[in-house]
Enzyme design. Structure first.
Site, PDB file in Angstrom:
ATOM      1  N   GLY A 168      -0.854   8.882   4.933  1.00 46.11           N
ATOM      2  CA  GLY A 168      -1.844   8.399   3.749  1.00 46.11           C
ATOM      3  C   GLY A 168      -1.158   7.773   3.073  1.00 46.11           C
ATOM      4  O   GLY A 168       0.022   8.353   2.271  1.00 46.11           O
ATOM      5  N   GLY A 226       6.984   0.537   3.700  1.00 49.63           N
ATOM      6  CA  GLY A 226       5.267  -0.536   3.032  1.00 49.63           C
ATOM      7  C   GLY A 226       5.601   0.262   1.512  1.00 49.63           C
ATOM      8  O   GLY A 226       5.969   0.226   0.249  1.00 49.63           O
ATOM      9  N   ASP A 227       4.995   1.525   1.797  1.00 49.54           N
ATOM     10  CA  ASP A 227       4.934   2.378   0.785  1.00 49.54           C
ATOM     11  C   ASP A 227       6.721   3.108   0.000  1.00 49.54           C
ATOM     12  O   ASP A 227       6.089   2.892  -1.296  1.00 49.54           O
ATOM     13  CB  ASP A 227       4.375   3.772   1.444  1.00 49.54           C
ATOM     14  CG  ASP A 227       2.689   3.671   1.171  1.00 49.54           C
ATOM     15  OD1 ASP A 227       2.338   2.713   1.510  1.00 49.54           O
ATOM     16  OD2 ASP A 227       2.229   4.208   3.074  1.00 49.54           O
ATOM     17  N   ASP A 271      -9.249   5.849  14.055  1.00 46.52           N
ATOM     18  CA  ASP A 271     -10.075   7.093  14.563  1.00 46.52           C
ATOM     19  C   ASP A 271     -10.568   7.686  13.121  1.00 46.52           C
ATOM     20  O   ASP A 271     -10.387   9.386  12.898  1.00 46.52           O
ATOM     21  CB  ASP A 271      -9.934   7.681  15.490  1.00 46.52           C
ATOM     22  CG  ASP A 271     -10.079   9.173  16.042  1.00 46.52           C
ATOM     23  OD1 ASP A 271     -12.258   8.809  15.755  1.00 46.52           O
ATOM     24  OD2 ASP A 271     -10.183  10.125  16.555  1.00 46.52           O
ATOM     25  N   GLY A 321      12.305 -12.328   2.285  1.00 44.33           N
ATOM     26  CA  GLY A 321      12.364 -11.485   1.517  1.00 44.33           C
ATOM     27  C   GLY A 321      11.436 -10.893   0.493  1.00 44.33           C
ATOM     28  O   GLY A 321      10.038 -10.949   0.801  1.00 44.33           O
ATOM     29  N   ASP A 378       5.406   9.095   7.759  1.00 44.69           N
ATOM     30  CA  ASP A 378       5.069   8.022   7.355  1.00 44.69           C
ATOM     31  C   ASP A 378       5.302   8.743   6.029  1.00 44.69           C
ATOM     32  O   ASP A 378       5.749   8.005   4.985  1.00 44.69           O
ATOM     33  CB  ASP A 378       3.292   8.424   6.500  1.00 44.69           C
ATOM     34  CG  ASP A 378       2.707   7.592   8.180  1.00 44.69           C
ATOM     35  OD1 ASP A 378       3.140   7.933   9.586  1.00 44.69           O
ATOM     36  OD2 ASP A 378       2.184   6.511   8.117  1.00 44.69           O
ATOM     37  N   TYR A 416      -3.678  -4.849   2.485  1.00 46.70           N
ATOM     38  CA  TYR A 416      -5.412  -4.841   2.761  1.00 46.70           C
ATOM     39  C   TYR A 416      -4.919  -5.205   4.382  1.00 46.70           C
ATOM     40  O   TYR A 416      -3.944  -5.269   5.437  1.00 46.70           O
ATOM     41  CB  TYR A 416      -4.967  -7.379   3.283  1.00 46.70           C
ATOM     42  CG  TYR A 416      -5.936  -7.960   3.815  1.00 46.70           C
ATOM     43  CD1 TYR A 416      -7.217  -7.373   4.033  1.00 46.70           C
ATOM     44  CD2 TYR A 416      -5.917  -8.482   5.332  1.00 46.70           C
ATOM     45  CE1 TYR A 416      -8.631  -8.131   4.702  1.00 46.70           C
ATOM     46  CE2 TYR A 416      -7.051  -9.021   5.724  1.00 46.70           C
ATOM     47  CZ  TYR A 416      -7.518  -8.753   5.513  1.00 46.70           C
ATOM     48  OH  TYR A 416      -9.423  -9.727   6.496  1.00 46.70           O
TER      49      TYR A 416
END
Length: 315
Positions: free
Chosen positions: A36, A260-261, A107, A234, A296, A169
Protein backbone atom coordinates in the site's frame (compact mmCIF):
# COMPACT_ATOMS: atom_id res chain seq x y z
CA UNK A 1 1.95 20.66 18.87
CA UNK A 2 -0.04 18.38 16.53
CA UNK A 3 -0.40 14.76 17.57
CA UNK A 4 1.19 13.46 14.34
CA UNK A 5 3.91 14.55 11.96
CA UNK A 6 2.09 12.92 9.04
CA UNK A 7 -1.19 11.12 8.48
CA UNK A 8 -2.51 9.38 5.40
CA UNK A 9 -5.17 6.97 4.18
CA UNK A 10 -5.42 4.38 1.43
CA UNK A 11 -6.28 0.78 0.64
CA UNK A 12 -4.56 -1.98 2.58
CA UNK A 13 -3.29 -4.61 0.13
CA UNK A 14 -1.41 -7.86 -0.14
CA UNK A 15 1.12 -8.37 -2.94
CA UNK A 16 1.62 -11.88 -4.35
CA UNK A 17 4.85 -12.05 -6.35
CA UNK A 18 5.81 -14.65 -8.94
CA UNK A 19 9.38 -16.00 -8.61
CA UNK A 20 11.81 -14.61 -11.17
CA UNK A 21 11.93 -16.91 -14.17
CA UNK A 22 8.28 -17.94 -13.89
CA UNK A 23 4.93 -16.61 -15.10
CA UNK A 24 1.72 -16.06 -13.16
CA UNK A 25 -0.15 -18.57 -15.31
CA UNK A 26 2.35 -21.35 -14.64
CA UNK A 27 3.96 -20.67 -11.25
CA UNK A 28 3.54 -23.01 -8.29
CA UNK A 29 4.43 -20.60 -5.49
CA UNK A 30 4.00 -16.91 -4.65
CA UNK A 31 5.72 -14.60 -2.15
CA UNK A 32 3.18 -12.80 0.08
CA UNK A 33 3.96 -9.28 1.30
CA UNK A 34 1.75 -6.47 2.68
CA UNK A 35 1.47 -3.45 0.42
CA UNK A 36 0.00 0.00 0.00
CA UNK A 37 1.69 3.19 -1.18
CA UNK A 38 0.41 5.42 1.60
CA UNK A 39 1.16 2.83 4.28
CA UNK A 40 4.69 2.41 2.89
CA UNK A 41 5.39 6.13 3.26
CA UNK A 42 3.94 6.22 6.78
CA UNK A 43 5.95 3.12 7.70
CA UNK A 44 9.26 4.49 6.47
CA UNK A 45 8.74 7.77 8.29
CA UNK A 46 7.86 5.90 11.48
CA UNK A 47 11.13 3.98 11.19
CA UNK A 48 12.92 7.32 10.91
CA UNK A 49 11.34 8.54 14.14
CA UNK A 50 8.34 10.45 12.82
CA UNK A 51 4.87 10.15 14.38
CA UNK A 52 2.58 8.76 11.68
CA UNK A 53 -0.91 7.32 11.31
CA UNK A 54 -2.57 5.38 8.50
CA UNK A 55 -6.33 5.00 8.06
CA UNK A 56 -8.18 2.49 5.93
CA UNK A 57 -11.13 0.11 5.88
CA UNK A 58 -9.66 -3.29 6.64
CA UNK A 59 -11.53 -6.62 6.73
CA UNK A 60 -11.16 -9.23 9.42
CA UNK A 61 -9.03 -12.27 8.65
CA UNK A 62 -5.49 -13.59 8.39
CA UNK A 63 -4.44 -11.53 5.38
CA UNK A 64 -5.57 -8.34 7.07
CA UNK A 65 -3.76 -9.32 10.24
CA UNK A 66 -0.57 -9.81 8.24
CA UNK A 67 -0.92 -6.27 6.91
CA UNK A 68 -1.59 -4.84 10.36
CA UNK A 69 1.42 -6.56 11.91
CA UNK A 70 3.73 -5.28 9.15
CA UNK A 71 2.96 -1.60 9.60
CA UNK A 72 2.05 -1.51 13.27
CA UNK A 73 5.33 -3.34 13.90
CA UNK A 74 7.34 -0.35 12.67
CA UNK A 75 5.36 2.18 14.67
CA UNK A 76 2.51 3.35 12.44
CA UNK A 77 -0.65 4.20 14.38
CA UNK A 78 -3.47 2.11 12.89
CA UNK A 79 -6.12 2.94 15.47
CA UNK A 80 -8.06 5.06 12.95
CA UNK A 81 -8.64 2.07 10.64
CA UNK A 82 -12.24 0.87 10.34
CA UNK A 83 -12.69 -2.92 10.56
CA UNK A 84 -15.34 -4.71 8.51
CA UNK A 85 -16.39 -7.98 6.91
CA UNK A 86 -15.38 -8.62 3.32
CA UNK A 87 -12.26 -9.29 1.31
CA UNK A 88 -8.68 -7.99 1.19
CA UNK A 89 -7.38 -6.15 -1.86
CA UNK A 90 -4.71 -8.12 -3.72
CA UNK A 91 -2.30 -7.55 -6.53
CA UNK A 92 -0.13 -10.04 -8.38
CA UNK A 93 3.24 -9.18 -9.83
CA UNK A 94 5.49 -10.78 -12.39
CA UNK A 95 8.89 -9.13 -11.74
CA UNK A 96 9.91 -9.43 -15.37
CA UNK A 97 13.37 -9.91 -16.79
CA UNK A 98 14.54 -8.01 -19.91
CA UNK A 99 13.27 -7.99 -22.53
CA UNK A 100 10.07 -8.98 -20.67
CA UNK A 101 8.75 -6.05 -18.58
CA UNK A 102 7.29 -6.39 -15.10
CA UNK A 103 3.52 -6.88 -15.06
CA UNK A 104 0.89 -6.19 -12.41
CA UNK A 105 -2.55 -7.80 -12.19
CA UNK A 106 -4.97 -6.15 -9.75
CA UNK A 107 -7.60 -8.09 -7.81
CA UNK A 108 -9.13 -5.31 -5.72
CA UNK A 109 -12.75 -5.02 -6.87
CA UNK A 110 -15.59 -5.25 -4.35
CA UNK A 111 -13.53 -4.26 -1.32
CA UNK A 112 -15.21 -2.15 1.35
CA UNK A 113 -12.53 0.53 1.03
CA UNK A 114 -13.86 1.39 -2.44
CA UNK A 115 -17.11 2.52 -0.81
CA UNK A 116 -15.57 5.06 1.58
CA UNK A 117 -17.05 8.54 1.93
CA UNK A 118 -15.75 11.56 3.84
CA UNK A 119 -17.86 10.39 6.76
CA UNK A 120 -15.91 7.12 7.04
CA UNK A 121 -12.96 8.63 8.95
CA UNK A 122 -12.47 10.83 12.01
CA UNK A 123 -10.93 13.93 10.48
CA UNK A 124 -10.53 15.66 13.82
CA UNK A 125 -8.06 12.91 14.71
CA UNK A 126 -6.45 12.43 11.29
CA UNK A 127 -5.91 16.13 10.69
CA UNK A 128 -4.29 16.70 14.07
CA UNK A 129 -1.09 16.57 12.05
CA UNK A 130 1.57 18.68 10.42
CA UNK A 131 1.16 17.02 7.01
CA UNK A 132 -1.57 15.07 5.21
CA UNK A 133 -0.23 12.75 2.50
CA UNK A 134 -2.50 11.61 -0.35
CA UNK A 135 -1.94 9.80 -3.65
CA UNK A 136 -3.45 9.54 -7.07
CA UNK A 137 -3.75 5.79 -6.56
CA UNK A 138 -6.49 6.20 -3.95
CA UNK A 139 -8.16 8.98 -5.92
CA UNK A 140 -8.29 6.65 -8.94
CA UNK A 141 -10.13 3.70 -7.42
CA UNK A 142 -13.74 4.92 -7.48
CA UNK A 143 -15.76 8.12 -7.57
CA UNK A 144 -16.17 7.70 -3.80
CA UNK A 145 -12.46 7.46 -3.08
CA UNK A 146 -11.79 10.41 -5.39
CA UNK A 147 -14.33 12.55 -3.54
CA UNK A 148 -12.86 11.51 -0.20
CA UNK A 149 -9.35 12.51 -1.28
CA UNK A 150 -10.67 15.88 -2.48
CA UNK A 151 -12.53 16.41 0.80
CA UNK A 152 -9.47 15.51 2.87
CA UNK A 153 -7.25 17.94 0.93
CA UNK A 154 -9.79 20.76 1.25
CA UNK A 155 -10.34 20.12 4.94
CA UNK A 156 -6.60 19.91 5.62
CA UNK A 157 -6.04 23.24 3.92
CA UNK A 158 -8.90 24.80 5.88
CA UNK A 159 -7.29 23.66 9.12
CA UNK A 160 -3.81 24.83 8.17
CA UNK A 161 -2.41 21.31 7.64
CA UNK A 162 0.16 21.06 4.84
CA UNK A 163 -0.73 18.71 1.98
CA UNK A 164 1.66 16.38 0.15
CA UNK A 165 0.44 14.72 -3.07
CA UNK A 166 2.08 11.89 -5.01
CA UNK A 167 0.52 11.70 -8.49
CA UNK A 168 1.58 8.05 -8.89
CA UNK A 169 -0.37 7.62 -12.13
CA UNK A 170 -1.55 4.06 -12.81
CA UNK A 171 -2.91 3.48 -16.31
CA UNK A 172 -4.60 0.27 -15.17
CA UNK A 173 -6.75 2.30 -12.76
CA UNK A 174 -7.80 5.37 -14.80
CA UNK A 175 -7.07 7.41 -17.90
CA UNK A 176 -4.63 10.29 -17.93
CA UNK A 177 -7.51 12.64 -18.78
CA UNK A 178 -9.51 11.50 -15.76
CA UNK A 179 -6.45 11.76 -13.53
CA UNK A 180 -5.89 15.36 -14.57
CA UNK A 181 -9.54 16.31 -14.05
CA UNK A 182 -9.44 14.96 -10.48
CA UNK A 183 -5.94 15.90 -9.38
CA UNK A 184 -5.40 19.30 -11.00
CA UNK A 185 -8.03 21.11 -8.89
CA UNK A 186 -6.27 19.85 -5.75
CA UNK A 187 -2.94 21.47 -6.60
CA UNK A 188 -3.85 24.91 -5.30
CA UNK A 189 -4.00 23.29 -1.83
CA UNK A 190 -0.80 21.25 -2.21
CA UNK A 191 2.51 22.30 -0.64
CA UNK A 192 4.77 19.51 -1.93
CA UNK A 193 4.11 17.55 -5.11
CA UNK A 194 5.72 14.32 -6.26
CA UNK A 195 5.33 13.79 -9.98
CA UNK A 196 7.60 11.86 -12.34
CA UNK A 197 8.58 13.34 -15.68
CA UNK A 198 6.47 10.73 -17.44
CA UNK A 199 3.41 11.52 -15.29
CA UNK A 200 3.95 15.21 -15.98
CA UNK A 201 3.83 14.47 -19.70
CA UNK A 202 0.93 12.02 -19.63
CA UNK A 203 -1.30 13.62 -16.99
CA UNK A 204 -0.54 17.34 -17.20
CA UNK A 205 0.43 17.64 -20.87
CA UNK A 206 3.92 19.01 -20.27
CA UNK A 207 6.87 18.52 -22.58
CA UNK A 208 10.62 18.40 -22.08
CA UNK A 209 13.29 16.57 -20.17
CA UNK A 210 13.23 15.91 -16.42
CA UNK A 211 14.44 19.33 -15.24
CA UNK A 212 12.11 21.14 -17.66
CA UNK A 213 9.00 19.21 -16.60
CA UNK A 214 9.91 19.57 -12.93
CA UNK A 215 10.34 23.36 -13.24
CA UNK A 216 7.18 23.70 -15.34
CA UNK A 217 5.06 21.92 -12.71
CA UNK A 218 6.38 24.26 -10.03
CA UNK A 219 5.79 27.38 -12.10
CA UNK A 220 2.41 26.46 -13.58
CA UNK A 221 0.82 25.47 -10.28
CA UNK A 222 2.78 27.84 -8.00
CA UNK A 223 3.87 25.05 -5.68
CA UNK A 224 6.29 25.38 -2.78
CA UNK A 225 8.11 22.16 -3.67
CA UNK A 226 8.12 19.73 -6.60
CA UNK A 227 10.14 16.51 -6.70
CA UNK A 228 10.32 14.60 -9.98
CA UNK A 229 12.01 11.39 -11.05
CA UNK A 230 12.93 10.26 -14.56
CA UNK A 231 13.97 6.64 -14.24
CA UNK A 232 17.74 6.28 -14.14
CA UNK A 233 18.19 9.65 -15.92
CA UNK A 234 17.91 11.62 -12.68
CA UNK A 235 15.83 13.14 -9.90
CA UNK A 236 14.94 16.83 -9.79
CA UNK A 237 13.79 19.47 -7.35
CA UNK A 238 12.21 22.89 -7.95
CA UNK A 239 10.74 25.15 -5.30
CA UNK A 240 11.35 27.78 -2.69
CA UNK A 241 14.73 26.22 -1.89
CA UNK A 242 15.89 26.67 -5.49
CA UNK A 243 16.52 24.08 -8.20
CA UNK A 244 18.68 20.99 -8.16
CA UNK A 245 19.38 17.85 -10.17
CA UNK A 246 20.44 14.58 -8.53
CA UNK A 247 22.27 11.71 -10.17
CA UNK A 248 20.86 8.19 -9.86
CA UNK A 249 23.25 5.46 -8.75
CA UNK A 250 22.27 2.12 -10.32
CA UNK A 251 22.04 -0.76 -7.85
CA UNK A 252 21.33 -4.46 -8.12
CA UNK A 253 17.58 -5.03 -7.82
CA UNK A 254 16.20 -7.70 -5.50
CA UNK A 255 12.61 -6.39 -5.43
CA UNK A 256 11.42 -3.18 -7.10
CA UNK A 257 7.98 -2.27 -5.62
CA UNK A 258 8.14 0.25 -2.81
CA UNK A 259 11.28 2.03 -4.05
CA UNK A 260 9.27 5.03 -5.23
CA UNK A 261 7.44 5.21 -1.90
CA UNK A 262 10.83 5.08 -0.16
CA UNK A 263 12.00 8.10 -2.13
CA UNK A 264 8.81 9.98 -1.23
CA UNK A 265 9.16 9.03 2.42
CA UNK A 266 12.77 10.18 2.55
CA UNK A 267 11.92 13.48 0.88
CA UNK A 268 9.04 14.03 3.33
CA UNK A 269 11.45 13.32 6.20
CA UNK A 270 13.43 16.29 4.91
CA UNK A 271 10.26 18.35 4.39
CA UNK A 272 9.29 17.78 8.01
CA UNK A 273 12.77 18.99 8.94
CA UNK A 274 12.43 22.11 6.73
CA UNK A 275 15.01 20.94 4.19
CA UNK A 276 13.49 19.25 1.15
CA UNK A 277 16.70 19.29 -0.87
CA UNK A 278 18.42 17.24 1.81
CA UNK A 279 15.28 15.14 2.08
CA UNK A 280 15.65 14.14 -1.56
CA UNK A 281 19.12 12.88 -0.69
CA UNK A 282 17.51 10.82 2.09
CA UNK A 283 14.94 9.59 -0.41
CA UNK A 284 17.52 8.52 -2.95
CA UNK A 285 19.34 6.63 -0.20
CA UNK A 286 16.20 4.90 1.10
CA UNK A 287 15.01 4.03 -2.41
CA UNK A 288 18.33 2.27 -3.07
CA UNK A 289 17.95 0.37 0.19
CA UNK A 290 14.38 -0.53 -0.82
CA UNK A 291 15.69 -2.36 -3.87
CA UNK A 292 17.89 -4.64 -1.75
CA UNK A 293 15.18 -6.64 0.02
CA UNK A 294 11.76 -8.16 -0.57
CA UNK A 295 8.57 -6.36 0.38
CA UNK A 296 6.83 -3.07 -0.37
CA UNK A 297 7.78 -1.53 2.98
CA UNK A 298 11.40 -0.45 3.15
CA UNK A 299 13.01 -1.60 6.38
CA UNK A 300 15.66 0.94 7.35
CA UNK A 301 17.04 2.61 10.44
CA UNK A 302 18.23 6.22 10.73
CA UNK A 303 21.82 5.03 11.15
CA UNK A 304 21.64 3.10 7.85
CA UNK A 305 21.07 6.36 6.01
CA UNK A 306 24.61 7.29 7.04
CA UNK A 307 26.22 3.93 6.12
CA UNK A 308 28.80 4.45 3.35
CA UNK A 309 27.60 2.95 0.09
CA UNK A 310 31.01 1.35 -0.30
CA UNK A 311 30.61 -0.70 2.85
CA UNK A 312 30.64 -4.45 2.22
CA UNK A 313 30.29 -6.06 5.64
CA UNK A 314 29.66 -4.05 8.80
CA UNK A 315 31.85 -5.50 11.55
Amino acid sequence: MPNYDLTTFGEAQIRLTVPIGDRLATCRQLRLTPAGSEANVAGLLAELGRRTAFASVIPHGDLAQRFIEEYRGVGVDLTHCVRCDGRMALYFMEPGDPPLPARVVYDRLYTQFREITPETFDWDALLDARVLFVTGITAALTENTGRTVAYAVEEAARRGVKVALDVNYRSLLWTAEKARSVLEPLLERVSILFCSRLDGVKVFGLQGDGPAVNAALCERYRLDHVVSTDGVAGCYYSGVEGQRSYAIEPVRVTDRPGAGDALVGGALHGYLGDNVMEGVNYGLRTSKLALTHHGDLTHVTPSELQTPSSADILR
